[in-house]
Design an enzyme around this catalytic site. Structure first.
Site, mmCIF file in Angstrom:
data_model
loop_
_atom_site.group_PDB
_atom_site.id
_atom_site.type_symbol
_atom_site.label_atom_id
_atom_site.label_comp_id
_atom_site.label_asym_id
_atom_site.label_seq_id
_atom_site.Cartn_x
_atom_site.Cartn_y
_atom_site.Cartn_z
ATOM 1 N NE ARG A 255 -15.878 6.610 7.495
ATOM 2 C CZ ARG A 255 -15.658 5.201 7.376
ATOM 3 N NH1 ARG A 255 -14.511 4.894 6.675
ATOM 4 N NH2 ARG A 255 -16.434 4.705 7.806
ATOM 5 C CG HIS A 259 -15.786 4.406 2.186
ATOM 6 N ND1 HIS A 259 -14.394 4.989 2.355
ATOM 7 C CD2 HIS A 259 -15.875 4.015 1.017
ATOM 8 C CE1 HIS A 259 -13.779 5.125 1.087
ATOM 9 N NE2 HIS A 259 -14.862 4.213 0.551
ATOM 10 C CE1 TYR A 267 -16.687 1.475 9.227
ATOM 11 C CE2 TYR A 267 -18.458 0.317 8.034
ATOM 12 C CZ TYR A 267 -17.644 1.331 8.181
ATOM 13 O OH TYR A 267 -17.439 2.371 7.202
HETATM 14 C C1 LIG Z 1 -5.087 1.052 -4.060
HETATM 15 C C2 LIG Z 1 -6.727 1.329 -3.715
HETATM 16 N N1 LIG Z 1 -7.418 0.110 -3.154
HETATM 17 C C3 LIG Z 1 -8.341 0.374 -2.815
HETATM 18 C C4 LIG Z 1 -9.291 1.482 -3.021
HETATM 19 C C5 LIG Z 1 -10.686 1.413 -2.657
HETATM 20 N N2 LIG Z 1 -10.943 2.497 -1.778
HETATM 21 C C6 LIG Z 1 -11.315 3.768 -1.965
HETATM 22 S S1 LIG Z 1 -11.241 4.616 -0.365
HETATM 23 C C7 LIG Z 1 -10.868 3.520 0.395
HETATM 24 C C8 LIG Z 1 -10.531 3.629 1.986
HETATM 25 C C9 LIG Z 1 -9.475 4.548 2.031
HETATM 26 O O1 LIG Z 1 -8.990 4.600 3.254
HETATM 27 P P1 LIG Z 1 -8.175 5.860 3.896
HETATM 28 O O2 LIG Z 1 -6.936 5.806 3.191
HETATM 29 O O3 LIG Z 1 -8.082 5.754 5.484
HETATM 30 O O4 LIG Z 1 -9.190 7.170 3.578
HETATM 31 P P2 LIG Z 1 -10.541 7.618 3.996
HETATM 32 O O5 LIG Z 1 -11.606 7.178 3.080
HETATM 33 O O6 LIG Z 1 -10.618 7.304 5.378
HETATM 34 O O7 LIG Z 1 -10.373 9.225 3.940
HETATM 35 C C10 LIG Z 1 -10.590 2.341 -0.290
HETATM 36 C C11 LIG Z 1 -10.256 0.892 0.318
HETATM 37 C C12 LIG Z 1 -8.618 2.363 -3.883
HETATM 38 N N3 LIG Z 1 -9.301 3.556 -4.245
HETATM 39 N N4 LIG Z 1 -7.285 2.238 -4.253
#
Ligand SMILES: Cc1ncc(C[n+]2csc(CCOP(=O)(O)OP(=O)(O)O)c2C)c(N)n1
Ligand SMILES: [Mg+2]
Length: 336
Positions: A255, A259, A267
Site C-alpha cells: 500500500r 490507509h 507508521y
Molecule cells: C468488519 C470491519 N472492521 C473494520 C472496518 C474498518 N476498516 C476499513 S478498511 C480497514 C483496513 C483493512 O485492511 P485490509 O483488509 O488489509 O485492506 P487494505 O485497506 O489494506 O486494502 C478497516 C479496519 C471495516 N470496514 N469492516
C-alpha cells in the site's frame, strides 16, 4: 490441489501468448487511468471538492487491472476500496466515477453515500459492502445464483490482508469450496491493515496456505506484475468455468499511500516504501511494452496526455452536474 508458491517464467505462458498488442495497450491504459484518476481525486479532496474520504489503490493497479482483465462479459466483479482499476476494466467511465466522487446525482449512488460503495449492474459490478469480509459470502451467493439460473458465470472478489481475519472469510470460502462454486477470491496483501502490519495480523507463513484447509488451490502472485496476475487469474477463471470450483489467489504488493488521504502512514518504515517504489507496477509494465516493441517514440506521453485530458473533461462534467435534492436521500434505498 495444495499451494503453489510463486510462479516463475510466466512470460512463456500460453495464456499470455494469446494477448494481442491491443490487449497490452488496453491493460496499460487502464492502469494509467487508475493511477491518474486517483491522483486527480487526491487533489480535489484537498480542495474540499470530494464527498467522503479518499482511499486509493496506488501500487495495486497490476492486481486490480490484471485480475479483472481475465473476466468475461457475463462474469460478476465484487471490488473493494483499492480496485478502481477493476471498475475501469469492466467499462466504467472516468466521467461516471468523477460524478460519484464529487457527490453528484448522476454518479453511481446518485449522490447518496460517500463515494466508494458503488457498483453498476449493467457492467456486472456489485457494489462494495463496507464491512470487510461480507462480500465473500455475497460473491459465493452470486456464483451459486448464476449456477441456479443456468448461467455460465464466474464471480471474482477481493479481500485485504486485514479482512482475512474476519469470520466471513472462513464462512464464505468454505461454503464456496463445499458447493464447488465458480468463485475466485483474491487476497490483496499490501502489508498493512490501516496501521496493523501483517506480523500482527496472522501467524501463518503465507495467507494463501489457508487454501489447503478448504480443499481448494491457492496460488501466490507477484502483485506488481500485471501479466503474472492476469495469467494466474485467467487459469482460475478457466478452472471455475470448467466446474472445478474456487481458487484462492494471494497477491503480494504494498500500500503506497496512507490507509486513506487523512492518514499520513507515519507508521510505515520509509525504506520499505522506497524499496517498493522501485517495483512500481506501471513503470514495470512500461518496460515490458518497450521490450515487446509496442511503445514507439512518444507513445507513452501521448497515452498519458489522453488520460489526463479525459480526466479534465470528467471533472468539468462533474462540476456542471447537479447535487441531489434533499428529498432524494431515501429514494431507492429500500426495496418496494
Ligand atoms: C468488519 C470491519 N472492521 C473494520 C472496518 C474498518 N476498516 C476499513 S478498511 C480497514 C483496513 C483493512 O485492511 P485490509 O483488509 O488489509 O485492506 P487494505 O485497506 O489494506 O486494502 C478497516 C479496519 C471495516 N470496514 N469492516
Ligand atoms: Mg491491507
Amino acid at each position: 490441489m495444495g499451494t503453489q508458491k510463486p510462479r516463475a517464467a510466466v512470460a512463456a505462458d500460453p495464456i499470455l501468448e494469446q494477448l494481442t498488442e491491443a490487449d497490452y495497450l488496453a491493460i496499460y491504459r487502464h492502469m494509467r487511468m487508475a493511477r491518474e484518476f486517483e491522483n486527480r481525486i487526491i487533489k480535489l479532496y484537498r480542495q474540499g471538492k470530494i464527498v467522503g474520504g479518499v482511499y486509493t489503490g496506488t501500487g495495486n493497479e497490476a492486481t486490480s487491472v490484471g485480475s479483472a482483465f481475465a473476466l468475461g462479459k457475463e462474469d460478476i466483479l465484487l471490488p473493494l476500496h483499492r480496485d478502481i482499476g477493476a471498475h475501469l476494466v469492466r467499462g466504467q467511465t472516468a466521467r461516471r466515477l468523477m460524478c460519484q466522487y464529487m457527490g453528484r446525482r448522476n454518479g453511481l449512488t446518485r449522490g447518496r453515500d460517500g463515494n466508494m460503495h458503488n457498483g453498476d449492474h449493467s457492467l456486472g459490478i456489485f457494489a462494495m459492502v463496507s464491512h470487510l469480509g461480507t462480500m465473500i459470502p455475497v460473491a459465493a451467493g452470486a456464483a451459486l445464483g448464476g449456477r441456479l439460473l443456468g448461467k455460465d458465470l464466474v464471480s471474482m472478489n477481493y479481500i485485504g490482508d486485514g479482512g482475512t481475519s474476519i469470520g466471513d472469510f472462513h464462512e464464505g470460502l468454505n461454503f464456496a469450496a463445499v458447493m464447488n462454486l465458480p468463485m475466485i477470491l483474491i487476497i490483496e496483501n499490501n502489508q498493512y491493515a490501516y496501521s496493523t502490519p501483517t506480523h500482527q495480523q496472522y501467524a501463518c507463513a503465507d495467507l494463501v496456505d489457508r487454501a489447503r484447509g478448504y480443499g481448494i488451490p491457492g496460488v501466490m502472485v507477484d502483485g506488481n506484475d500485471v501479466l503474472e496476475v492476469y495469467a494466474v487469474a485467467s487459469q482460475a477463471v478457466e478452472r471455475a468455468r470448467a466446474g472445478k470450483g474456487p481458487t484462492l489467489i494471494e497477491s503480494k504488493s504494498m500500500r503506497m499511500r496512507g490507509h486513506s488521504e487523512h492518514d499520513d502512514h507515519f507508521y510505515v518504515p520509509k525504506d520499505l516504501l522506497t524499496d517498493w517504489e522501485k517495483k512500481d507496477p506501471i513503470r514495470r509494465f512500461e518496460k515490458v511494452l518497450k521490450e515487446k516493441g509496442y511503445i514507439r517514440e512518444g507513445k507513452l506521453e501521448e497515452m498519458g496526455k489522453k488520460v489526463l485530458d479525459e480526466l479534465e473533461e470528467a471533472v468539468r462534467f462533474a462540476e456542471k452536474s447537479d447535487f441531489p435534492e434533499p428529498h432524494e436521500a431515501a429514494e431507492g434505498v429500500y426495496a418496494d
